[in-house]
Design a protein around this motif. Structure first.
Motif, PDB file in Angstrom:
ATOM      1  N   VAL A 276       7.204  10.890  -2.811  1.00  0.00           N
ATOM      2  CA  VAL A 276       8.335  11.730  -3.208  1.00  0.00           C
ATOM      3  C   VAL A 276       7.928  12.436  -4.497  1.00  0.00           C
ATOM      4  N   THR A 277       8.409  13.662  -4.662  1.00  0.00           N
ATOM      5  CA  THR A 277       8.038  14.449  -5.830  1.00  0.00           C
ATOM      6  C   THR A 277       9.256  15.115  -6.437  1.00  0.00           C
ATOM      7  N   ALA A 278       9.169  15.405  -7.717  1.00  0.00           N
ATOM      8  CA  ALA A 278      10.120  16.334  -8.321  1.00  0.00           C
ATOM      9  C   ALA A 278       9.823  17.722  -7.770  1.00  0.00           C
ATOM     10  N   MET A 279      10.829  18.574  -7.709  1.00  0.00           N
ATOM     11  CA  MET A 279      10.638  19.907  -7.140  1.00  0.00           C
ATOM     12  C   MET A 279       9.622  20.730  -7.917  1.00  0.00           C
ATOM     13  N   ASP A 280       9.485  20.464  -9.215  1.00  0.00           N
ATOM     14  CA  ASP A 280       8.535  21.230 -10.012  1.00  0.00           C
ATOM     15  C   ASP A 280       7.167  20.559 -10.075  1.00  0.00           C
ATOM     16  N   GLY A 281       6.977  19.469  -9.314  1.00  0.00           N
ATOM     17  CA  GLY A 281       5.699  18.785  -9.275  1.00  0.00           C
ATOM     18  C   GLY A 281       5.383  17.955 -10.495  1.00  0.00           C
ATOM     19  N   SER A 282       6.314  17.866 -11.440  1.00  0.00           N
ATOM     20  CA  SER A 282       6.042  17.176 -12.703  1.00  0.00           C
ATOM     21  C   SER A 282       5.977  15.669 -12.554  1.00  0.00           C
ATOM     22  N   SER A 283       6.601  15.130 -11.520  1.00  0.00           N
ATOM     23  CA  SER A 283       6.594  13.691 -11.291  1.00  0.00           C
ATOM     24  C   SER A 283       6.370  13.414  -9.811  1.00  0.00           C
ATOM     25  N   THR A 284       5.560  12.428  -9.514  1.00  0.00           N
ATOM     26  CA  THR A 284       5.347  12.004  -8.134  1.00  0.00           C
ATOM     27  C   THR A 284       5.320  10.488  -8.079  1.00  0.00           C
ATOM     28  N   ILE A 285       5.792   9.951  -6.968  1.00  0.00           N
ATOM     29  CA  ILE A 285       5.699   8.512  -6.719  1.00  0.00           C
ATOM     30  C   ILE A 285       5.134   8.358  -5.311  1.00  0.00           C
ATOM     31  N   ARG A 286       4.008   7.659  -5.200  1.00  0.00           N
ATOM     32  CA  ARG A 286       3.338   7.491  -3.910  1.00  0.00           C
ATOM     33  C   ARG A 286       3.076   6.010  -3.664  1.00  0.00           C
ATOM     34  N   ARG A 287       3.460   5.532  -2.491  1.00  0.00           N
ATOM     35  CA  ARG A 287       3.274   4.129  -2.147  1.00  0.00           C
ATOM     36  C   ARG A 287       2.843   4.003  -0.681  1.00  0.00           C
ATOM     37  N   ALA A 288       2.198   2.886  -0.350  1.00  0.00           N
ATOM     38  CA  ALA A 288       1.722   2.669   1.014  1.00  0.00           C
ATOM     39  C   ALA A 288       1.797   1.186   1.349  1.00  0.00           C
ATOM     40  N   SER A 289       1.878   0.910   2.651  1.00  0.00           N
ATOM     41  CA  SER A 289       1.836  -0.465   3.125  1.00  0.00           C
ATOM     42  C   SER A 289       1.354  -0.441   4.571  1.00  0.00           C
ATOM     43  N   SER A 290       1.150  -1.632   5.150  1.00  0.00           N
ATOM     44  CA  SER A 290       0.660  -1.702   6.521  1.00  0.00           C
ATOM     45  C   SER A 290       1.166  -2.970   7.192  1.00  0.00           C
ATOM     46  N   THR A 291       1.026  -3.002   8.508  1.00  0.00           N
ATOM     47  CA  THR A 291       1.414  -4.169   9.286  1.00  0.00           C
ATOM     48  C   THR A 291       0.565  -4.220  10.547  1.00  0.00           C
ATOM     49  N   THR A 292       0.528  -5.365  11.189  1.00  0.00           N
ATOM     50  CA  THR A 292      -0.206  -5.537  12.436  1.00  0.00           C
ATOM     51  C   THR A 292       0.757  -5.496  13.609  1.00  0.00           C
ATOM     52  N   ILE A 293       0.519  -4.592  14.554  1.00  0.00           N
ATOM     53  CA  ILE A 293       1.331  -4.487  15.769  1.00  0.00           C
ATOM     54  C   ILE A 293       0.356  -4.314  16.929  1.00  0.00           C
ATOM     55  N   ASP A 294      -0.134  -5.422  17.469  1.00  0.00           N
ATOM     56  CA  ASP A 294      -1.148  -5.380  18.520  1.00  0.00           C
ATOM     57  C   ASP A 294      -0.455  -5.454  19.876  1.00  0.00           C
ATOM     58  N   VAL A 295      -0.199  -4.293  20.465  1.00  0.00           N
ATOM     59  CA  VAL A 295       0.587  -4.239  21.702  1.00  0.00           C
ATOM     60  C   VAL A 295      -0.080  -3.308  22.700  1.00  0.00           C
ATOM     61  N   GLU A 296       0.264  -3.491  23.966  1.00  0.00           N
ATOM     62  CA  GLU A 296      -0.195  -2.596  25.027  1.00  0.00           C
ATOM     63  C   GLU A 296       0.949  -1.789  25.610  1.00  0.00           C
ATOM     64  N   ALA A 297       2.185  -2.127  25.232  1.00  0.00           N
ATOM     65  CA  ALA A 297       3.353  -1.393  25.726  1.00  0.00           C
ATOM     66  C   ALA A 297       4.432  -1.413  24.659  1.00  0.00           C
ATOM     67  N   ILE A 298       5.272  -0.384  24.682  1.00  0.00           N
ATOM     68  CA  ILE A 298       6.363  -0.281  23.718  1.00  0.00           C
ATOM     69  C   ILE A 298       7.505  -1.197  24.119  1.00  0.00           C
ATOM     70  N   THR A 299       7.997  -1.968  23.152  1.00  0.00           N
ATOM     71  CA  THR A 299       9.188  -2.797  23.342  1.00  0.00           C
ATOM     72  C   THR A 299      10.121  -2.571  22.163  1.00  0.00           C
TER      73      THR A 299
END
Length: 334
Positions: A276-299
């Motif tokens: 997410v950013t301020a409209m003027d680009g003066s501030s940004t916050i960036r985050r990430a995460s992950s998970t394991t979803i080992d599937v062969e079909a959607i449920t």
């Protein structure tokens, strides 16, 4: 069996819809395009001020609910995250290039644009991230179809002399515009791209590069249609969409700052990166995460796990102050 498939009337929308039609048509199942005019097609002014994503989706969704068409094809990034109970996203096909495209004069890139270069975009998300990268740029709010926007770039204007354009739209007055790679690729306009912007530099809108085929809850039970749609579903694209829409829905509840988000699914591993950013680009916050979803079909369970990843990353952003960043005129991730 013949089905009516609703679409916006732009060259990009009809091209995308025809791609879906061609993929789902069989000897026993046919589809007819029906053009639906949306608020975003007839209203002038900033897209952000018109209300962001839903401006292109509401009329199409209503046409499905009213039975005017059997289904609608959307650019997934045009769909608000909250799903109406009367409708189902029945298929998300294989995803196209998720990146943003710089289309610039003289082959320029983000690094080689001169100070003060005038860049056109209608997206608060792109404005915030571009200014965070290059605060010396001048961002210009633009509207219109893809050809109209490209014609604003100096040196590109004569490529589009015969293309439909907004009445009175200027030509050649900008150094560059930023569009989605997926749309340019689908329209065979790759020649206009001078840089496919790495998501490390600029994250796309949630859903960018994906199409969504939406049907009514009742029509989802139609056996021939359900079979055609199931054959058109891409597991990875669906999981990525669920994570990105979980992010979007959570942040829409309390954060109006421009948002970028990209999920990637590979070999049972789902990651989500968001900013997410301020409209003027003066501030940004960036985050990430992950998970394991080992599937062969959607449920339902796998979709919930993907969505939960989106909620997790959204809450990380909020905890770090995303809801306190200066917002644009309206939520607008496009």
């Amino acid at each position: 069996m013949a089905y009516r498939i609703g679409t916006r009337g732009s060259a990009l929308a009809t091209t995308q819809t025809q791609w879906v039609v061609d993929a789902m048509s069989t000897d026993h199942t046919a589809f007819e395009q029906v053009i639906i005019t949306t608020q975003g097609d007839v209203t002038t002014g900033s897209l952000a001020n018109l209300g962001g994503t839903g401006v292109f989706a509401t009329a199409l969704r209503q046409a499905v609910i009213d039975g005017q068409v059997d289904m609608a094809v959307h650019s997934l990034k045009d769909l608000p995250a909250k799903q109406p109970p009367e409708l189902r996203i029945a298929a998300i096909p294989e995803r196209a290039d998720v990146r943003d495209a710089l289309c610039a004069s003289n082959g320029m890139t983000l690094d080689t644009l001169p100070p003060g270069a005038r860049i056109g975009t209608g997206s608060p998300r792109r404005v915030g991230q571009l200014l965070a990268l290059r605060p010396d740029l001048e961002l210009v709010d633009i509207r219109g179809n893809v050809h109209t926007r490209l014609a604003r770039v100096a040196g590109y204007e004569h490529h589009h002399d015969n293309a439909p354009s907004a009445k009175g739209s200027p030509k050649g007055d900008l150094d560059a515009v930023v569009l989605a790679c997926a749309g340019l690729d689908r329209l065979k306009l790759q020649w206009a791209i001078t840089e496919r912007i790495d998501p490390v530099q600029m994250l796309p809108a949630p859903g960018q590069g994906s199409l969504a085929v939406e049907v009514s809850a009742l029509k989802a039970l139609d056996a021939p249609l359900a079979t055609a749609l199931a054959d058109h579903e891409d597991l990875g694209a669906r999981l990525e969409a669920s994570a990105e829409r979980g992010l979007l829905e959570t942040l829409e509840a309390g954060c109006a700052a421009p948002l970028g988000g990209l999920a990637r699914y590979h070999n049972g591993h789902l990651t989500l990166d968001a900013i997410v950013t301020a409209m003027d680009g003066s501030s940004t916050i960036r985050r990430a995460s992950s998970t394991t979803i080992d599937v062969e079909a959607i449920t339902e369970a796998t979709l919930e796990a993907a969505s939960a990843l989106g909620v997790e990353v959204a809450n990380m952003l909020i905890a770090d102050g995303a809801d306190l960043l200066p917002a644009g005129p309206a939520r607008g991730a496009r």
